[in-house]
Motif scaffolding. Structure first.
Motif, PDB file in Angstrom:
ATOM      1  N   THR A  75      38.228  35.486  59.190  1.00 59.26           N
ATOM      2  CA  THR A  75      37.859  36.738  58.502  1.00 59.26           C
ATOM      3  C   THR A  75      38.976  37.203  57.573  1.00 59.26           C
ATOM      4  O   THR A  75      38.739  37.605  56.422  1.00 59.26           O
ATOM      5  CB  THR A  75      37.550  37.823  59.536  1.00 59.26           C
ATOM      6  N   GLU A  76      40.191  37.122  58.107  1.00 63.33           N
ATOM      7  CA  GLU A  76      41.330  37.533  57.274  1.00 63.33           C
ATOM      8  C   GLU A  76      41.478  36.631  56.064  1.00 63.33           C
ATOM      9  O   GLU A  76      41.780  37.084  54.949  1.00 63.33           O
ATOM     10  CB  GLU A  76      42.606  37.515  58.123  1.00 63.33           C
ATOM     11  N   LEU A  77      41.229  35.319  56.268  1.00 61.89           N
ATOM     12  CA  LEU A  77      41.326  34.387  55.136  1.00 61.89           C
ATOM     13  C   LEU A  77      40.240  34.659  54.078  1.00 61.89           C
ATOM     14  O   LEU A  77      40.491  34.555  52.860  1.00 61.89           O
ATOM     15  CB  LEU A  77      41.217  32.947  55.651  1.00 61.89           C
ATOM     16  N   MET A  78      39.039  35.014  54.520  1.00 58.81           N
ATOM     17  CA  MET A  78      37.978  35.324  53.566  1.00 58.81           C
ATOM     18  C   MET A  78      38.323  36.558  52.735  1.00 58.81           C
ATOM     19  O   MET A  78      38.061  36.619  51.525  1.00 58.81           O
ATOM     20  CB  MET A  78      36.662  35.557  54.317  1.00 58.81           C
ATOM     21  N   LYS A  79      38.915  37.542  53.378  1.00 59.92           N
ATOM     22  CA  LYS A  79      39.343  38.728  52.619  1.00 59.92           C
ATOM     23  C   LYS A  79      40.390  38.356  51.582  1.00 59.92           C
ATOM     24  O   LYS A  79      40.330  38.787  50.423  1.00 59.92           O
ATOM     25  CB  LYS A  79      39.918  39.764  53.586  1.00 59.92           C
ATOM     26  N   LYS A  80      41.328  37.561  51.988  1.00 58.59           N
ATOM     27  CA  LYS A  80      42.365  37.140  51.046  1.00 58.59           C
ATOM     28  C   LYS A  80      41.764  36.319  49.900  1.00 58.59           C
ATOM     29  O   LYS A  80      42.170  36.434  48.745  1.00 58.59           O
ATOM     30  CB  LYS A  80      43.431  36.315  51.773  1.00 58.59           C
ATOM     31  N   LEU A  81      40.731  35.508  50.247  1.00 54.43           N
ATOM     32  CA  LEU A  81      40.093  34.677  49.231  1.00 54.43           C
ATOM     33  C   LEU A  81      39.376  35.529  48.177  1.00 54.43           C
ATOM     34  O   LEU A  81      39.453  35.260  46.971  1.00 54.43           O
ATOM     35  CB  LEU A  81      39.110  33.723  49.915  1.00 54.43           C
ATOM     36  N   SER A  82      38.664  36.570  48.640  1.00 55.81           N
ATOM     37  CA  SER A  82      37.985  37.453  47.689  1.00 55.81           C
ATOM     38  C   SER A  82      38.977  38.210  46.801  1.00 55.81           C
ATOM     39  O   SER A  82      38.721  38.463  45.614  1.00 55.81           O
ATOM     40  CB  SER A  82      37.099  38.436  48.447  1.00 55.81           C
ATOM     41  N   GLN A  96      41.894  37.097  45.902  1.00 58.17           N
ATOM     42  CA  GLN A  96      42.564  36.166  44.992  1.00 58.17           C
ATOM     43  C   GLN A  96      41.610  35.557  43.945  1.00 58.17           C
ATOM     44  O   GLN A  96      42.059  34.912  43.003  1.00 58.17           O
ATOM     45  CB  GLN A  96      43.211  35.043  45.815  1.00 58.17           C
ATOM     46  N   SER A  97      40.281  35.767  44.109  1.00 66.34           N
ATOM     47  CA  SER A  97      39.322  35.177  43.148  1.00 66.34           C
ATOM     48  C   SER A  97      39.476  35.793  41.744  1.00 66.34           C
ATOM     49  O   SER A  97      39.391  35.094  40.718  1.00 66.34           O
ATOM     50  CB  SER A  97      37.901  35.362  43.662  1.00 66.34           C
ATOM     51  N   GLU A  98      39.698  37.136  41.654  1.00 65.55           N
ATOM     52  CA  GLU A  98      39.881  37.796  40.351  1.00 65.55           C
ATOM     53  C   GLU A  98      41.142  37.295  39.671  1.00 65.55           C
ATOM     54  O   GLU A  98      41.142  36.992  38.463  1.00 65.55           O
ATOM     55  CB  GLU A  98      39.953  39.309  40.554  1.00 65.55           C
ATOM     56  N   ALA A  99      42.191  37.223  40.431  1.00 69.96           N
ATOM     57  CA  ALA A  99      43.436  36.711  39.855  1.00 69.96           C
ATOM     58  C   ALA A  99      43.246  35.274  39.388  1.00 69.96           C
ATOM     59  O   ALA A  99      43.832  34.831  38.384  1.00 69.96           O
ATOM     60  CB  ALA A  99      44.549  36.802  40.888  1.00 69.96           C
ATOM     61  N   LEU A 100      42.362  34.559  40.074  1.00 67.76           N
ATOM     62  CA  LEU A 100      42.111  33.174  39.712  1.00 67.76           C
ATOM     63  C   LEU A 100      41.395  33.082  38.346  1.00 67.76           C
ATOM     64  O   LEU A 100      41.694  32.194  37.535  1.00 67.76           O
ATOM     65  CB  LEU A 100      41.273  32.515  40.798  1.00 67.76           C
ATOM     66  N   GLN A 101      40.450  33.967  38.084  1.00 66.41           N
ATOM     67  CA  GLN A 101      39.740  33.954  36.780  1.00 66.41           C
ATOM     68  C   GLN A 101      40.700  34.207  35.623  1.00 66.41           C
ATOM     69  O   GLN A 101      40.650  33.540  34.580  1.00 66.41           O
ATOM     70  CB  GLN A 101      38.642  35.015  36.799  1.00 66.41           C
ATOM     71  N   ILE A 102      41.577  35.200  35.776  1.00 66.32           N
ATOM     72  CA  ILE A 102      42.580  35.479  34.733  1.00 66.32           C
ATOM     73  C   ILE A 102      43.472  34.267  34.526  1.00 66.32           C
ATOM     74  O   ILE A 102      43.778  33.848  33.393  1.00 66.32           O
ATOM     75  CB  ILE A 102      43.413  36.716  35.109  1.00 66.32           C
ATOM     76  N   SER A 103      43.851  33.665  35.641  1.00 65.45           N
ATOM     77  CA  SER A 103      44.710  32.486  35.528  1.00 65.45           C
ATOM     78  C   SER A 103      43.991  31.342  34.845  1.00 65.45           C
ATOM     79  O   SER A 103      44.608  30.536  34.121  1.00 65.45           O
ATOM     80  CB  SER A 103      45.153  32.068  36.929  1.00 65.45           C
ATOM     81  N   GLU A 104      42.649  31.246  35.015  1.00 64.77           N
ATOM     82  CA  GLU A 104      41.879  30.173  34.373  1.00 64.77           C
ATOM     83  C   GLU A 104      41.891  30.334  32.832  1.00 64.77           C
ATOM     84  O   GLU A 104      42.002  29.355  32.096  1.00 64.77           O
ATOM     85  CB  GLU A 104      40.443  30.176  34.888  1.00 64.77           C
ATOM     86  N   LYS A 105      41.765  31.603  32.359  1.00 69.70           N
ATOM     87  CA  LYS A 105      41.825  31.840  30.908  1.00 69.70           C
ATOM     88  C   LYS A 105      43.190  31.436  30.345  1.00 69.70           C
ATOM     89  O   LYS A 105      43.293  30.779  29.310  1.00 69.70           O
ATOM     90  CB  LYS A 105      41.553  33.310  30.608  1.00 69.70           C
ATOM     91  N   ARG A 106      44.211  31.863  31.029  1.00 68.93           N
ATOM     92  CA  ARG A 106      45.552  31.483  30.587  1.00 68.93           C
ATOM     93  C   ARG A 106      45.712  29.971  30.634  1.00 68.93           C
ATOM     94  O   ARG A 106      46.373  29.365  29.787  1.00 68.93           O
ATOM     95  CB  ARG A 106      46.599  32.138  31.485  1.00 68.93           C
ATOM     96  N   LEU A 107      45.083  29.391  31.568  1.00 65.62           N
ATOM     97  CA  LEU A 107      45.185  27.947  31.714  1.00 65.62           C
ATOM     98  C   LEU A 107      44.518  27.224  30.551  1.00 65.62           C
ATOM     99  O   LEU A 107      45.004  26.185  30.092  1.00 65.62           O
ATOM    100  CB  LEU A 107      44.538  27.535  33.046  1.00 65.62           C
ATOM    101  N   ALA A 108      43.398  27.772  30.020  1.00 59.91           N
ATOM    102  CA  ALA A 108      42.703  27.141  28.887  1.00 59.91           C
ATOM    103  C   ALA A 108      43.602  27.111  27.645  1.00 59.91           C
ATOM    104  O   ALA A 108      43.670  26.103  26.919  1.00 59.91           O
ATOM    105  CB  ALA A 108      41.421  27.902  28.597  1.00 59.91           C
ATOM    106  N   VAL A 109      44.335  28.211  27.411  1.00 59.76           N
ATOM    107  CA  VAL A 109      45.274  28.253  26.272  1.00 59.76           C
ATOM    108  C   VAL A 109      46.374  27.233  26.477  1.00 59.76           C
ATOM    109  O   VAL A 109      46.747  26.475  25.558  1.00 59.76           O
ATOM    110  CB  VAL A 109      45.848  29.677  26.129  1.00 59.76           C
ATOM    111  N   LYS A 110      46.884  27.212  27.692  1.00 61.05           N
ATOM    112  CA  LYS A 110      47.960  26.274  27.978  1.00 61.05           C
ATOM    113  C   LYS A 110      47.484  24.837  27.873  1.00 61.05           C
ATOM    114  O   LYS A 110      48.246  23.942  27.473  1.00 61.05           O
ATOM    115  CB  LYS A 110      48.502  26.535  29.396  1.00 61.05           C
TER     116      LYS A 110
END
Length: 841
Positions: A687-694, A696-710
């Motif tokens: 349960t704690e891991l699922m909360k952490k996963l949710s 971190q998902s938003e931070a992951l999307q932002i990181s994906e955009k930055r990743l496309a530029v890189k």
């Protein structure tokens, strides 16, 4: 040490397995014999019994094992089916005697498997000789301390046989058989009121007393048991009896004979019930010499190897019995005589140093430690000249060890109670008072009272054993003695304890069910100023009301047997008089003879006699029938008791298996609980891991955009990187080729150097070898020349010999020609001679 212990355990387990295999073999042979009863099966049975009695140690015959229980049942059945002249039967008797050396097995043989009735009828079938002596010896060993509470049919037969042997052996001069039979009689009658009363009804006591008067100690012991009204030995005889008892004690110590020694010690301790014997013990003046001999014997026995488990146990039990005997002597020395003074005739003061040294080795023993501490307590209280307290004050290590041992929860309550009694006695000695006060603290009392105070009101009244109650009572007595000396430190604690219901109930149980010492301790405690009399009285009343039925059904104590017997005999003189019965039998026989001889002229009298004889025959038939039914019932009881014991062994085995299954079940339940706990932890973590996963998902999307530029930047850099990588690869390949060629050249040079060195070494070896061969060749050529010269000489000799041989051959041919010519000439002459002979007509 651990390896030695493991070796000992493995040795014991192998011995036990070996014993079980032999026991199973005996049961198999016994079943085979009962089914076939052939000579071969009898021989095998005899062999199996002999092997068991000579190969297996007696400790392996202790009861509690299913195989051993079956073994005793089979042994009883086989002995009952064998004839008295069979060697197998006497092998079984020897086996039974060997088994009885173990104390637990001996008790089972007598009480549970009931071999005494079987041996009784075997004794009846055996007449004189070594076999009868063997049965009597076994009966003597088995009947020491036997308890018979009701009349059984075998007792009558056994008493008749023993009395018959005493009478017959006395007439024939067989003193050994008579003494053994008398000893068995003593064992049966001692503390067994039923047997003694039956014996008095079936024997002419005056005749019996006259027959046994030459057997000294045994005769005196039998007369003491028979009561004072029948015949009481004088003081001189009783003094000789006591002296011989101590000599017998010495013999018992030689072999660690526990049953016989216990019988003697109990007999001497029960002397209070017989005024003559008690008076003799009070005036006996050789205690010092007898105890000194016993101490010498113990010192001699100490050096012997008692490595066997049974031997060590028997040794400690015998030591405990000796300590009880010495304590009884000390109690006699402290009693008041007729003049109102302490008995001055009894004194062990000269033996006390050796006794104290002996006791110091046995105070920690689990088997005889209680008796050793009680004897030490008696020495502290009753020793007159040689005081123990100064010795303890000079070396307090013994007391410190006892205090430490009594604190431990695994120490037996009786052991702790004995230590507490000793501490109370030492507290009253000026030399040891400070020592006891300094070594015992308040925590010591808390540890002793802990089991009693842990009892809750809702728990049953008998949840604690009487031994625990006794321990708590003596601890309370010690605390009150401490309060008398150090009132400020212990007064409040003592008052608080006496107000607790657990302590009050313990005091009540001690008064209702405790022994003499415990009741005395309660009376001393009751002198305390804040003793709760009303509360303790309520508990006593409650205990009495709940245990009236138990007390009403309790038997008369064995210690008062002799007094009770005197009273019963005085009120049953007619019933118990064997002399009157013999006179009646003589009168009946006289009238019967007169009736048979037609000397009764009165018809009515004859008819009465006929009816009288008819009634007697009916009564005899009824008596025989009842005796037969009683014997059948006894056999059935024996069979049922054996089956019960066998079933108990099976039940114990099943209980053990059930306990093991229960332990396994508990372990599985524990594992199941652990797994459930782990499962809950895993769910919580998930349960704690699922909360952490949710999160971190938003931070992951932002990181994906930055990743496309890189990534786009990385593609350009990747192309440049590929070009540089191709150039580096080409240069690297050229460099690798050069390195490879250089390595190959170096390897070839190294190989050539090694080859040259090898050739040089080989060349040196070949040169040396050639030189050696040349030397050998020169020697060979020289030898060849010599051989050639010798050959030339041999050729000349051979030529000469050949010429000589030809000459000899020529001579032989000439001789042969001459011989042939001579033969022809002989034949011619013979033919001529034949022709000139005259012819027969």
């Amino acid at each position: 040490m651990s390896s030695r212990k493991n070796n000992t355990i493995s040795s014991h387990s192998s011995d036990a397995a070996n014993a079980i295999s032999y026991v199973r073999d005996f049961s198999t042979q016994a079943a085979l014999y009962r089914n076939n009863k052939s000579e071969d099966s009898l021989i095998l049975l005899n062999r199996s019994a002999s092997l068991l009695s000579t190969t297996i140690q007696s400790q392996h015959f202790a009861p509690g094992n299913l195989e051993v229980s079956k073994f005793y049942i089979d042994l009883h059945a086989v002995m009952g089916s064998l004839s008295s002249d069979s060697d197998a039967l006497w092998a079984c008797v020897s086996l039974l005697q060997h088994c009885s050396k173990n104390l637990d097995a001996r008790k089972s043989i007598v009480d549970e498997y009931r071999f005494i009735p079987l041996l009784t009828f075997l004794l009846k079938r055996t007449t004189g000789g070594d076999k009868q002596q063997k049965v009597l010896t076994l009966l003597q060993e088995l009947t020491f301390g036997i308890q018979i509470t009701w009349e059984e049919p075998y007792i009558v037969v056994l008493l008749e046989q023993l009395v018959h042997i005493v009478y017959q052996a006395t007439e024939e001069g067989e003193e050994t058989h008579a003494q053994l039979a008398l000893s068995v009689l003593i064992n049966l009658c001692y503390k067994n009121f039923v047997v003694l009363f039956l014996f008095l009804r079936s024997v002419n006591i005056s005749t019996f007393s006259r027959r046994i008067q030459n057997y000294g100690v045994l005769a005196n012991k039998m007369l003491i048991i028979l009561s004072e009204d029948i015949h009481s030995p004088d003081q001189k005889e009783l003094h000789l009896f006591i002296r011989s008892c101590f000599a017998t004690v010495d013999e018992c110590i030689k072999h660690w004979n526990v049953p016989h020694l216990r019988h003697i010690v109990e007999f001497l301790k029960d002397s209070k019930a017989h005024s003559g014997l008690h008076q003799a013990m009070m005036s006996y003046q050789f205690y010092f010499e007898d105890i000194e001999k016993l101490l010498d014997r113990l010192e001699a026995r100490r050096a012997m190897d008692d490595s066997n488990d049974d031997s060590r146990k028997h040794q400690q039990i015998c030591m405990g019995l000796l300590f009880e005997l010495m304590e009884h002597i000390m109690d006699l020395s402290g009693q008041i005589d007729e003049e109102g003074k302490e008995n001055a005739a009894i004194s062990l003061d000269s033996n006390i140093p050796r006794i104290f040294e002996l006791l110091s080795n046995w105070l920690q023993s689990e088997i005889c430690g209680v008796q050793a501490i009680n004897l030490l307590d008696s020495l502290v209280r009753l020793a007159k000249k040689e005081s123990i307290a100064p010795r303890i004050s000079r070396d307090p290590s013994i007391i410190i060890q006892l205090i430490t041992t009594s604190e431990k929860p695994e120490t037996s309550p009786l052991h702790t109670a004995a230590v507490l009694q000793l501490l109370v006695s030492l507290l009253h000695q000026t030399k040891t008072e400070k020592l006891i006060l300094s070594k015992i603290t308040e925590s010591y009392f808390d540890k002793i009272f802990a089991p009693l105070l842990a009892v809750k009101p809702e728990m049953p009244d008998n949840c604690l054993s009487m031994e625990e109650i006794e321990k708590s009572i003596f601890c309370l007595l010690l605390l009150i003695n401490f309060t008398d000396i150090a009132k400020k430190a212990y007064f409040e604690k003592c008052c608080n304890l006496l107000q607790l219901p657990q302590i009050q109930h313990a005091l009540a149980r001690a008064m209702v069910s405790g022994g003499e010492r415990v009741c005395s301790a309660v009376f001393q405690i009751s002198q305390f100023e804040h003793f709760p009399q009303y509360e303790v009285a309520k508990h006593i009343s409650k205990l009495n009301s709940s245990s009236n039925q138990i007390h009403l059904s309790s038997p008369v104590p064995n210690g008062d047997q002799w007094r009770n017997l005197n009273a019963i005999l005085k009120s049953h003189k007619t019933f118990a008089s064997k002399e009157l019965e013999e006179r009646l039998n003589a009168l009946i026989e006289l009238i019967s003879n007169a009736e048979r001889n037609n000397q009764l002229n009165n018809v009515a009298t004859s008819q009465i006699m006929e009816l009288f004889n008819y009634k007697i025959k009916n009564l005899q038939a009824a008596e025989a029938s009842m005796q037969k039914r009683l014997e059948d019932a006894s056999n059935e009881i024996t069979h049922l008791s054996q089956r019960i014991n066998f079933q108990n062994a099976e039940l114990e085995k099943y209980h053990t298996m059930n306990f093991e299954l229960h332990i396994n079940q508990e372990s599985l339940q524990t594992q199941c609980k652990d797994l459930k706990h782990q499962k809950d932890n895993l769910k919580r973590n998930m349960t704690e891991l699922m909360k952490k996963l949710s999160e971190q998902s938003e931070a992951l999307q932002i990181s994906e955009k930055r990743l496309a530029v890189k990534v786009s930047e990385m593609i350009v850099l990747q192309k440049e990187h590929n070009d540089l990588k191709e150039q580096l690869q080409a240069k690297t390949e050229e460099l690798d080729k050069l390195h490879t060629a250089s390595k190959e050249s170096s390897l070839r040079i190294d190989k050539l150097k090694k080859t040259i060195a090898a050739y040089e070494v080989d060349l040196k070896d070949k040169t040396r070898h050639i030189e050696e061969k040349e030397k050998e060749l020169a020697k060979t050529q020289k030898a060849l020349e010599e051989q050639r010269d010798a050959k030339k000489k041999s050729d000349g000799v051979i030529t000469v010999l050949e010429s000589q041989l030809q000459e000899k051959n020529e001579q032989i041919r000439n001789y042969e020609l001459e011989l042939s010519e001579t033969e022809e000439l002989r034949k011619t002459i013979m033919s001529l001679m034949e022709s000139k002979k005259p012819k027969r007509k």
